[in-house]
Design an enzyme around this catalytic site. Structure first.
Site: not given
Ligand code: PLP
Length: 396
Positions: A91, A113, A379
């Site tokens: 991310k 959010e 990931s």
């Protein structure tokens, strides 16, 4: 001529994507699109992004030939180690990119959010290093559950805004963040956490994740002496998957597998396998596959991996799915837990529960295609999940 054009100017991937947003905010999104298009090829922006990737995130992340796991599963398994990035997942790749973009646009604050807090922490990190104020909206139920991530965000200087409405979880947090954004879209930048939302976000986030596939392509050829037979990645919104896949799309002989969470089973609210069980509709400003009720409202979803329990999916995945380029697979919570423990014990790598879905599917695929070369995207790392696993599914 490319067969799969993932950079259409109108943000439409076949029928999917687009901008399902109020007319009043369209100019703001068009401005983001125009600025991004100019910026992305400018030498100064590229140099800045490169510096952050190399010296801050720690790129390139390695591709690791998991020999012991390969032996157990019966195929050659290579893992793209996004778990080794600063903050422990992929991310950060798009969060750094988005905050850089926001800064170049002269925005005053980034906001988003968060559910479990992973996107919130990655964004708060990027905002800290780039000197940008950051508001993270979070339901109070999630705040209570995710104390370490809430603390991280605060230490990183972000403001965590508690959301008290409704079920006080992710959906209400999205609504509250959107409301706040709509108050002042000129000065705020809504940093979307995956390849979802209205155009141009699916394309922008995809571009920032592309580096994963570009690096992996070179690395696996260097190590295996050839391209892989298949690629495997878990799919929540789809950012880590499209990042890996986009460097291999035109190689039609390479199979692409998006692994969706099969959760506890096939009932409503028991899984979040959007491509497998969903149908096209509108969610979060885009037309895409989603799990929906008869009124077109997003259905309740479940996955043991909080990063995967999203009722929609990125429009590029919907397009590639309908074009039969992307194959979808499902892995249940139980299979995910097995893979979590197995990778930890056999390779000394504790994977995120999201990433454990991809690892679990490598086993299925190896049984189907023994001896093949599989490249899977790991990931993220599993430090965030160890307490939960130890409490509910201990093997130690
Ligand atoms: C958030 C998250 C995901 C799911 O997001 P995508 O956009 O589908 O990649 C997967 N793995 C990890 C480790 C995550 O934190």
């Amino acid at each position: 001529m490319k067969r799969y054009d993932l950079s259409p100017a109108d943000g439409l991937f076949g029928p999917f994507g687009g901008q399902y947003i109020p007319d009043a905010v369209k100019p703001v999104f068009d401005d983001i699109d125009a600025t991004y298009r100019q910026l992305k090829d400018s030498p100064a922006f590229r140099a800045e992004l490169h510096r952050f990737r190399r010296d801050y995130i720690g790129r390139p992340s390695p591709v690791y030939h998991a020999r012991a796991l390969s032996k157990r599963y019966g195929a050659d398994i290579y893992l793209k180690r996004e778990d080794l990035n600063h903050t422990g997942a992929h991310k950060i790749n798009h969060c750094i990119g988005e905050v850089l973009l926001a800064k170049h646009m002269g925005k005053k604050k980034v906001l988003a959010e968060t559910g479990a807090g992973q996107h919130g922490v990655a964004l708060a990190t990027a905002a800290a290093v780039l000197g940008m104020p950051c508001d993270i909206y979070m339901g109070t139920v999630d705040i209570a559950k995710q104390a370490p991530n809430v603390l991280r965000m605060k230490m990183l200087g972000a403001r965590v805004v508690p959301v008290e409405q409704g079920a006080r979880t992710l959906k209400e947090a999205v609504d509250a963040a959107l409301d706040a954004y709509m108050q002042d879209p000129q000065n705020l930048f809504f940093a979307i956490g995956s390849v979802v939302g209205p155009h141009p976000f699916p394309s922008i986030v995809r571009d920032f994740q592309r580096i994963v596939g570009e690096e992996a392509r070179e690395q696996i050829v260097g190590q295996a002496g050839r391209l892989p037979d298949s690629l495997v990645a878990c799919v929540g919104g789809g950012s880590n998957a499209i990042g890996l896949f986009s460097a291999f799309l035109e190689d039609e002989h390479i199979a692409l597998y998006g692994v969706e969470p099969g959760g506890r089973g096939t009932g409503v609210g028991e899984h979040a396998a959007t491509l497998r069980y969903g149908s096209p509709g509108v969610i979060h400003g885009m037309f895409t596959y989603l799990l929906q009720d008869k009124k077109g409202e997003p259905a309740p979803v479940h996955s043991i991996a909080s990063g995967l329990d999203y009722p929609g999916v990125g429009p590029q995945h919907s397009f590639l799915h309908d074009a039969k380029r992307l194959r979808c697979a499902t892995i249940t919570d139980a299979e995910c837990i097995d893979a979590f423990h197995e990778l930890s014990r056999v390779e000394g790598i504790i994977p995120a529960l999201e990433s454990a879905h991809a690892v679990a599917f490598c086993k299925t695929l190896a049984e189907r295609e023994p001896g093949s070369v599989i490249l899977a995207n790991l990931s993220g790392r599993g430090d965030k999940d160890i307490d939960y696993v130890q409490e509910h599914h201990p093997r130690a």
